[in-house]
Design a protein around this motif. Structure first.
Motif, PDB file in Angstrom:
ATOM      1  N   PHE A 185       0.835  -1.202   0.000  1.00  0.00           N
ATOM      2  CA  PHE A 185       0.000   0.000   0.000  1.00  0.00           C
ATOM      3  C   PHE A 185       0.870   1.252   0.000  1.00  0.00           C
ATOM      4  O   PHE A 185       0.606   2.206  -0.741  1.00  0.00           O
ATOM      5  N   GLU A 206     -13.311   1.655  -1.046  1.00  0.00           N
ATOM      6  CA  GLU A 206     -13.041   2.883  -0.318  1.00  0.00           C
ATOM      7  C   GLU A 206     -11.761   2.773   0.501  1.00  0.00           C
ATOM      8  O   GLU A 206     -11.486   1.749   1.131  1.00  0.00           O
ATOM      9  N   ILE A 207     -10.970   3.820   0.453  1.00  0.00           N
ATOM     10  CA  ILE A 207      -9.771   3.931   1.284  1.00  0.00           C
ATOM     11  C   ILE A 207     -10.110   4.914   2.404  1.00  0.00           C
ATOM     12  O   ILE A 207     -10.401   6.072   2.152  1.00  0.00           O
ATOM     13  N   LYS A 246      -6.256   9.735  -2.610  1.00  0.00           N
ATOM     14  CA  LYS A 246      -7.300   8.818  -2.143  1.00  0.00           C
ATOM     15  C   LYS A 246      -8.173   8.359  -3.309  1.00  0.00           C
ATOM     16  O   LYS A 246      -8.435   7.158  -3.469  1.00  0.00           O
ATOM     17  N   TYR A 250      -7.950   0.155  -6.344  1.00  0.00           N
ATOM     18  CA  TYR A 250      -8.346  -0.931  -5.445  1.00  0.00           C
ATOM     19  C   TYR A 250      -9.822  -1.307  -5.565  1.00  0.00           C
ATOM     20  O   TYR A 250     -10.242  -2.329  -5.045  1.00  0.00           O
ATOM     21  N   ARG A 278      -6.478   4.875   7.204  1.00  0.00           N
ATOM     22  CA  ARG A 278      -5.458   4.075   6.522  1.00  0.00           C
ATOM     23  C   ARG A 278      -4.549   4.975   5.685  1.00  0.00           C
ATOM     24  O   ARG A 278      -3.335   4.782   5.648  1.00  0.00           O
ATOM     25  N   LEU A 279      -5.139   5.945   5.019  1.00  0.00           N
ATOM     26  CA  LEU A 279      -4.403   6.782   4.080  1.00  0.00           C
ATOM     27  C   LEU A 279      -3.365   7.664   4.773  1.00  0.00           C
ATOM     28  O   LEU A 279      -2.166   7.589   4.472  1.00  0.00           O
ATOM     29  N   LEU A 286      -6.307   5.883  -5.626  1.00  0.00           N
ATOM     30  CA  LEU A 286      -6.177   4.555  -5.023  1.00  0.00           C
ATOM     31  C   LEU A 286      -7.512   3.830  -4.956  1.00  0.00           C
ATOM     32  O   LEU A 286      -7.571   2.615  -5.145  1.00  0.00           O
ATOM     33  N   GLU A 287      -8.587   4.559  -4.693  1.00  0.00           N
ATOM     34  CA  GLU A 287      -9.910   3.927  -4.669  1.00  0.00           C
ATOM     35  C   GLU A 287     -10.270   3.391  -6.058  1.00  0.00           C
ATOM     36  O   GLU A 287     -10.864   2.319  -6.162  1.00  0.00           O
TER      37      GLU A 287
END
Length: 93
Positions: free
Chosen positions: A7, A37-38, A27, A34, A42-43, A30-31
């Motif tokens: 990550f 939802e991030i 964000k 992946y 975590r971010l 990455l969403e």
């Protein structure tokens, strides 16, 4: 780079590739990748880890928005990783 999680590596790559690397843009990117939802929990701790390791620089755009950019070291680490991966990926052709 070997001590980063997958990550964190993805974060570093996204920051290096975005024209406007602020928290929500990272964000969103990455969403999309992946396909889920991030969460902020975590971010942002992972972004802070990249800053602490000297791979990313954090600056304040305005009172609510931080920008993130790769440092020279971060860029060198990305290049070294790409070369290392190419040693293995190129052999399959």
């Amino acid at each position: 780079m070997y001590d980063l999680t997958g990550f964190q590596r993805d974060l570093l790559y996204v920051i290096a590739g975005l024209d406007d690397p602020h928290g929500l843009a990272i964000k969103d990117e990455l969403e999309n990748y992946y396909e889920k939802e991030i969460h902020h929990g975590r971010l942002y701790p992972n972004l802070d880890t990249l800053v602490e390791k000297g791979l990313v620089e954090k600056s304040q755009r305005d009172r609510r928005t931080n920008e993130y950019t790769t440092t020279r070291r971060g860029s060198r680490e990305i290049q070294a990783r790409a070369e290392w991966e190419a040693e293995y990926i190129d052999h399959s052709s």
